[in-house]
Every structure is written in C-alpha cells, then in structure tokens.
Design a protein around this motif. Structure first.
Motif, short mmCIF file in Angstrom:
data_model
loop_
_atom_site.label_atom_id
_atom_site.label_comp_id
_atom_site.label_asym_id
_atom_site.label_seq_id
_atom_site.Cartn_x
_atom_site.Cartn_y
_atom_site.Cartn_z
N GLN A 27 0.87 -1.25 0.10
CA GLN A 27 0.04 -0.05 0.15
C GLN A 27 0.76 1.26 0.18
O GLN A 27 0.36 2.31 -0.68
CB GLN A 27 -1.12 0.07 1.27
N GLY A 32 0.75 3.85 -2.69
CA GLY A 32 0.86 5.41 -2.67
C GLY A 32 1.72 6.49 -3.02
O GLY A 32 1.49 7.31 -3.33
N ARG A 72 -0.31 5.86 2.41
CA ARG A 72 -0.52 4.55 2.65
C ARG A 72 -2.03 4.39 3.27
O ARG A 72 -3.10 3.68 2.63
CB ARG A 72 0.50 3.81 3.53
N SER A 81 -4.57 6.49 2.62
CA SER A 81 -5.66 6.55 1.55
C SER A 81 -5.87 5.55 0.90
O SER A 81 -6.73 4.89 0.82
CB SER A 81 -4.93 7.86 0.71
N VAL A 82 -4.61 4.55 0.39
CA VAL A 82 -4.92 3.47 -0.39
C VAL A 82 -5.49 2.44 0.55
O VAL A 82 -6.58 1.81 -0.07
CB VAL A 82 -3.49 2.93 -0.70
N TYR A 116 -5.58 6.15 -9.82
CA TYR A 116 -5.88 5.00 -9.15
C TYR A 116 -6.43 3.91 -10.19
O TYR A 116 -5.87 2.63 -10.19
CB TYR A 116 -6.57 5.05 -8.00
#
Length: 86
Positions: free
Chosen positions: A33, A37, A44, A46-47, A65
């Motif tokens: 992640q 990111g 990370r 956010s992911v 994304y």
C-alpha cells in the motif's frame, strides 16, 4: 433555472473495481500500500481506506488509481496467459 440544473444526472465518472478487488489486484501484483501510495502521490492510509471501502478517491487521484489498477490487472492477466505457453 434550478429545475434545469437538477434535471441533469451527475456524471458517473471513472469506474473502479470493488474495494475487495482493488486489494486483491494490488496484493497479487506484489506491491505494498505504501509503494502504491508513493506512486500515486497519496498516503498509505488513503490506499488502505480505498481498499476497505471507507472512502473513494476523487478527481485526479481517482483517475490515476483506476489507471494503475487497470495496468496491474492487465499485467497479471498477461502473466497468467503466459504460464500456459511453456
């Protein structure tokens, strides 16, 4: 005037896989992640939130994304197809 504005449907925008599918693609591709990111210019966290379905990316982040997921999924499919060639 307000009725005319409300009559228009909100654009659907860029479609994303389900949160579970997002995580599956990333994991099968073998990227963390944090690394994803970093590539996207987000954290990370956010992911992680996108993969748990807590939030969805918006704007340019959504586009980047979606493109990253599509490319990873395509590479995974190509790799799976190539395994049977040997």
């Amino acid at each position: 005037m307000l009725k005319a504005l409300l009559a228009f449907e909100k654009p659907r925008g860029i479609e994303l896989p389900s949160p579970e599918e997002r995580a599956r693609i990333r994991k099968e591709f073998g990227i963390s992640q944090k690394n994803l990111g970093d590539l996207l210019g987000v954290t990370r966290l956010s992911v992680s939130m996108w993969e748990r379905g807590e939030t969805d990316p918006q704007g340019e982040n959504r586009k980047k994304y979606a493109e990253a997921l599509a490319k990873m999924a395509q590479r995974l499919q190509e790799g799976a197809a190539g395994e049977g060639d040997g």
